[in-house]
Design a protein around this motif. Structure first.
Motif, PDB file in Angstrom:
ATOM      1  N   LEU A 108     -60.582  -5.211 -21.401  1.00  7.53           N
ATOM      2  CA  LEU A 108     -59.348  -4.507 -21.864  1.00  7.53           C
ATOM      3  C   LEU A 108     -58.942  -4.959 -23.250  1.00  7.53           C
ATOM      4  O   LEU A 108     -58.326  -4.410 -24.015  1.00  7.53           O
ATOM      5  N   ALA A 109     -58.916  -6.495 -23.572  1.00 11.53           N
ATOM      6  CA  ALA A 109     -58.253  -6.725 -24.886  1.00 11.53           C
ATOM      7  C   ALA A 109     -59.025  -6.230 -25.906  1.00 11.53           C
ATOM      8  O   ALA A 109     -58.385  -5.577 -26.756  1.00 11.53           O
ATOM      9  N   VAL A 110     -60.537  -5.743 -25.977  1.00 10.58           N
ATOM     10  CA  VAL A 110     -61.189  -5.258 -27.068  1.00 10.58           C
ATOM     11  C   VAL A 110     -60.842  -4.005 -27.153  1.00 10.58           C
ATOM     12  O   VAL A 110     -60.822  -3.223 -28.205  1.00 10.58           O
ATOM     13  N   GLU A 111     -60.530  -3.330 -25.871  1.00  9.40           N
ATOM     14  CA  GLU A 111     -60.440  -2.016 -26.104  1.00  9.40           C
ATOM     15  C   GLU A 111     -58.937  -1.612 -26.647  1.00  9.40           C
ATOM     16  O   GLU A 111     -58.821  -0.482 -27.219  1.00  9.40           O
ATOM     17  N   ARG A 112     -58.027  -2.392 -26.325  1.00 13.78           N
ATOM     18  CA  ARG A 112     -56.780  -2.208 -26.989  1.00 13.78           C
ATOM     19  C   ARG A 112     -56.880  -2.585 -28.597  1.00 13.78           C
ATOM     20  O   ARG A 112     -56.300  -1.770 -29.138  1.00 13.78           O
ATOM     21  N   LEU A 113     -57.634  -3.474 -28.816  1.00 16.74           N
ATOM     22  CA  LEU A 113     -57.975  -3.629 -30.375  1.00 16.74           C
ATOM     23  C   LEU A 113     -58.343  -2.618 -31.171  1.00 16.74           C
ATOM     24  O   LEU A 113     -57.846  -2.413 -32.056  1.00 16.74           O
TER      25      LEU A 113
END
Length: 370
Positions: A108-113
């Motif tokens: 989720l974190a890298v997709e948001r980044l």
């Protein structure tokens, strides 16, 4: 990396970030496979070693790709596995769930980044601090530490059970028309929903799963939404996809920008059908608005907050929950109630906050009755 800065996006090289996302996508099924094996054979050191090496590789790739958040998240989980590998901690279902939750939160974190979004709501600092405590925990405190970190991050105690499928008839009221006419209309809508499900094995049973969640969430909040209108909206909300090219809406892979524009037409098609039938104007409004977001970044109207009807807000949550469960299933993952609800709760800008808590209560109750 300072955990207090994790809410701020750090992506200095978008190309390297995308490379890491691709790598993480390839590693995820391997992690799932090894975790599933260890649930049944927790003392197999070779598999523990494989799992440790996979996480170590992910951390190394994150460093090479300058994805600092990846290093920060994986490092303490890697430390936990060192202790498991050395025989200092047993491999338990609680540790298994923590590993899967950690990987999901990293995704989720890298997709948001990648999309330029904030990391607020992911509770990454609490996750990292909890994992660090877990890495230093005594064996007698293992399950308690896991429960603390999972509840801190997701708001739910550790559970890993599938949702029961609703069986039997749904209670129906008179709605906006006569009782018999409403029942006949609902049966017709359900027939259309069943036709939609038949287009792909991926959709089997989704209508009743979404219906149960929506009706129970509404009931938990005191039934402020007409249950009959909500039921009709559940049956019809995706029917508009059947007016689009199947090459677009039946695809499991990511859509192009042009295909996303095509997909955005589907709520209008379904709402148009409902609005032309007497007595279903409220359901039509729910369907038309179920992809709107409180922050105004949804579609088709870019509505905000109070401009979105309550039924659409509930439908958005339960529809997204089903999509998350489907995502895990398609990637070969064992369905986990905890991981799905964690992802929904992390998307704090996407869903109406006043409906998140009733939804969470329904999920907790479902887990407690298993």
């Amino acid at each position: 990396m300072d955990a207090s800065t994790l809410s701020e996006p750090v992506a200095t090289d978008q190309e390297a970030l995308q490379e890491f996302i691709d790598i993480l996508w390839e590693y995820a099924p391997t992690i799932e496979r090894d975790v599933a094996h260890l649930r049944n054979h927790p003392t197999e050191r070779a598999v523990v070693g494989n799992l440790f090496r996979t996480l170590h590789n992910i951390k190394g790739d994150a460093a090479l790709c300058k994805v600092e958040v990846g290093v920060a998240i994986v490092h303490p989980m890697e430390s936990v596995l060192v202790r498991v590998r050395n025989g200092e901690l047993p491999f338990t279902d609680a540790i298994a769930e923590t590993i899967l939750l950690t990987v999901d939160r990293l995704e989720l974190a890298v997709e948001r980044l990648s999309s330029g979004q904030t990391l607020d709501g992911l509770q990454l600092q609490l996750l990292i601090e909890g994992l660090e405590k877990l890495a230093a925990a005594k064996p007698s405190r293992l399950d308690a530490c896991v429960a603390e970190v999972i509840e801190a991050v997701t708001g739910s105690r550790p559970v890993a059970v599938p949702l029961p499928v609703m069986v039997g008839e749904t209670k129906r009221g008179p709605g906006d028309g006569s009782r018999s006419q409403a029942a006949d209309d609902l049966l017709f809508f359900l027939t259309l929903a069943n036709q939609f499900e038949m287009r792909s094995p991926r959709f089997e049973g989704r209508t009743m799963r979404i219906l149960r969640l929506a009706l129970e969430t509404n009931q938990m909040a005191g039934d402020p939404i007409d249950p009959v209108q909500l039921e009709a909206a559940i049956y019809m909300h995706d029917i508009g996809m059947m007016f689009l090219p199947e090459s677009v809406w039946l695809r499991a892979s990511a859509l192009t920008a042009a295909e996303q524009r095509i997909m955005r037409a589907h709520p209008g098609h379904a709402a148009g059908l409902l609005s032309r039938m007497g007595g279903w104007s409220a359901a039509a409004e729910m369907v038309a608005q179920h992809h709107e977001m409180p922050d105004g970044k949804g579609y088709p109207g870019g509505l905000k907050g109070a401009g979105i009807c309550p039924g659409a807000k509930v439908l958005a949550i339960v529809d997204a929950f089903e999509a998350v469960m489907l995502k895990h299933a398609e990637r070969g993952r064992k369905r986990s109630l905890l991981r799905a609800i964690a992802e929904i709760n992390a998307c704090d800008q996407q869903f109406a906050p006043e409906w998140i808590e009733p939804f969470n209560q329904v999920i907790r109750r479902a887990a407690d009755t298993r």
